[in-house]
Design a protein around this motif. Structure first.
Motif, short mmCIF file in Angstrom:
data_model
loop_
_atom_site.label_atom_id
_atom_site.label_comp_id
_atom_site.label_asym_id
_atom_site.label_seq_id
_atom_site.Cartn_x
_atom_site.Cartn_y
_atom_site.Cartn_z
N LYS A 116 0.82 -1.22 0.00
CA LYS A 116 0.00 0.00 0.00
C LYS A 116 0.86 1.27 0.00
O LYS A 116 0.69 2.15 0.84
CB LYS A 116 -0.95 0.00 1.21
N THR A 117 1.74 1.36 -0.96
CA THR A 117 2.62 2.53 -1.05
C THR A 117 1.98 3.69 -1.82
O THR A 117 2.49 4.81 -1.79
CB THR A 117 3.93 2.17 -1.76
N GLY A 118 0.89 3.41 -2.52
CA GLY A 118 0.28 4.42 -3.38
C GLY A 118 0.79 4.34 -4.80
O GLY A 118 0.29 5.05 -5.69
N LEU A 119 1.78 3.48 -5.04
CA LEU A 119 2.34 3.32 -6.38
C LEU A 119 1.66 2.19 -7.17
O LEU A 119 1.90 2.04 -8.37
CB LEU A 119 3.84 3.02 -6.28
N GLU A 120 0.82 1.43 -6.52
CA GLU A 120 0.19 0.26 -7.15
C GLU A 120 -0.55 0.66 -8.43
O GLU A 120 -1.24 1.67 -8.47
CB GLU A 120 -0.78 -0.40 -6.17
N ARG A 121 -0.41 -0.19 -9.47
CA ARG A 121 -0.97 0.13 -10.78
C ARG A 121 -1.95 -0.91 -11.32
O ARG A 121 -2.65 -0.63 -12.30
CB ARG A 121 0.15 0.28 -11.81
N SER A 122 -2.00 -2.10 -10.75
CA SER A 122 -2.79 -3.17 -11.37
C SER A 122 -4.29 -2.86 -11.38
O SER A 122 -4.98 -3.16 -12.36
CB SER A 122 -2.54 -4.50 -10.66
N GLU A 123 -4.82 -2.26 -10.32
CA GLU A 123 -6.24 -1.94 -10.28
C GLU A 123 -6.59 -0.90 -11.34
O GLU A 123 -7.63 -1.01 -12.01
CB GLU A 123 -6.62 -1.42 -8.90
N ALA A 124 -5.73 0.10 -11.50
CA ALA A 124 -5.96 1.13 -12.52
C ALA A 124 -5.92 0.52 -13.92
O ALA A 124 -6.73 0.86 -14.79
CB ALA A 124 -4.92 2.23 -12.39
N LEU A 125 -4.98 -0.40 -14.14
CA LEU A 125 -4.88 -1.05 -15.44
C LEU A 125 -6.10 -1.90 -15.74
O LEU A 125 -6.56 -1.97 -16.88
CB LEU A 125 -3.60 -1.90 -15.50
N GLU A 126 -6.64 -2.55 -14.73
CA GLU A 126 -7.85 -3.35 -14.90
C GLU A 126 -9.01 -2.46 -15.36
O GLU A 126 -9.76 -2.82 -16.28
CB GLU A 126 -8.21 -4.04 -13.59
N LYS A 127 -9.14 -1.29 -14.75
CA LYS A 127 -10.20 -0.35 -15.14
C LYS A 127 -9.99 0.14 -16.57
O LYS A 127 -10.96 0.26 -17.34
CB LYS A 127 -10.22 0.84 -14.18
N ASP A 128 -8.75 0.43 -16.93
CA ASP A 128 -8.46 0.92 -18.27
C ASP A 128 -8.78 -0.12 -19.34
O ASP A 128 -9.36 0.20 -20.38
CB ASP A 128 -6.98 1.31 -18.38
N LEU A 129 -8.43 -1.36 -19.07
CA LEU A 129 -8.70 -2.42 -20.04
C LEU A 129 -10.20 -2.66 -20.18
O LEU A 129 -10.71 -2.89 -21.29
CB LEU A 129 -7.98 -3.70 -19.62
N GLN A 130 -10.93 -2.58 -19.08
CA GLN A 130 -12.39 -2.71 -19.15
C GLN A 130 -13.00 -1.57 -19.96
O GLN A 130 -13.91 -1.77 -20.76
CB GLN A 130 -12.98 -2.74 -17.74
N TRP A 131 -12.48 -0.37 -19.76
CA TRP A 131 -12.98 0.80 -20.49
C TRP A 131 -12.71 0.67 -21.98
O TRP A 131 -13.59 0.96 -22.80
CB TRP A 131 -12.31 2.06 -19.94
#
Length: 208
Positions: free
Chosen positions: A72-87
């Protein structure tokens, strides 16, 4: 990644293919201009998601005490990438492919070193985020301008200052590094070049 940035720097207009004709060569070097494609960009996003998801999963599930400092550093990207791919799938009708070999090979390598050496894994951890913030997101933003009419993906947005988050991560790695042996530190330096090689191969998917 510098290779990709140089290839993209003079692209004008919206192209979705790679042009190899001599008439379209760069004015400064006579090289053929490589155009980003939506297919390649999606492959890049999918491979990146696999790498970031692998890193985050290792940190969350490992019993190694060293890894607990990097959750939980704030740098995590996988959740954002999941949203982008769904979009992209919902709004652009893009079929999301399976991860390419470039992403799979690197994810497997990360799994391997995480089990055997915390210093080596943490070296990759820092350099993965560093390479994304310092170069990868700049290239991806340029591609978004050309292929998505400037739409800013979640992957490229941060809650807070990305450089400050990266600085915090670096300080934690350096703190732990004070307890590593000279041999471990030397091996970490060698792993840095491996990280950039793997990440560079993933970024190149944009123009392949």
């Amino acid at each position: 990644m510098r290779f990709v940035a140089m290839r993209l720097r003079n692209i004008k207009g919206k192209y979705t293919h790679k042009n190899k004709t001599a008439s379209d060569s760069d004015s400064d070097g006579g090289e053929s201009t490589w155009m980003p494609s939506m297919e390649g960009f999606v492959k890049y996003l999918v491979a990146s998601k696999l790498v970031f998801n692998t890193v985050e999963r290792i940190l969350d599930k490992s019993d190694d005490v060293s890894y607990t400092h990097f959750r939980k550093t704030g740098l995590e990207r996988s959740e954002a990438l999941e949203k982008d791919l769904q979009w992209l799938a919902e709004h652009h009708g893009i079929e999301i492919p399976k991860p390419s070999n470039q992403g799979v090979v690197y994810a497997q390598y990360l799994e391997h070193i995480a089990e055997g050496s915390a210093p080596l894994f943490l070296s990759h951890l820092y350099n993965i985020y560093f390479s994304h913030i310092a170069g990868g997101q700049v290239i991806a933003t340029q591609v978004c301008d050309k292929l998505l009419e400037g739409e800013v993906l979640e992957f490229l947005q941060w809650e807070g200052d990305a450089q400050e988050l990266l600085k915090g991560l670096r300080e934690k790695v350096n703190m732990l590094g004070e307890h590593w042996s000279r041999d471990e530190k030397n091996r970490c330096l060698k792993e840095t070049s491996k990280c950039f090689k793997y990440m560079g191969q993933i970024v190149r998917l944009i123009i392949l």
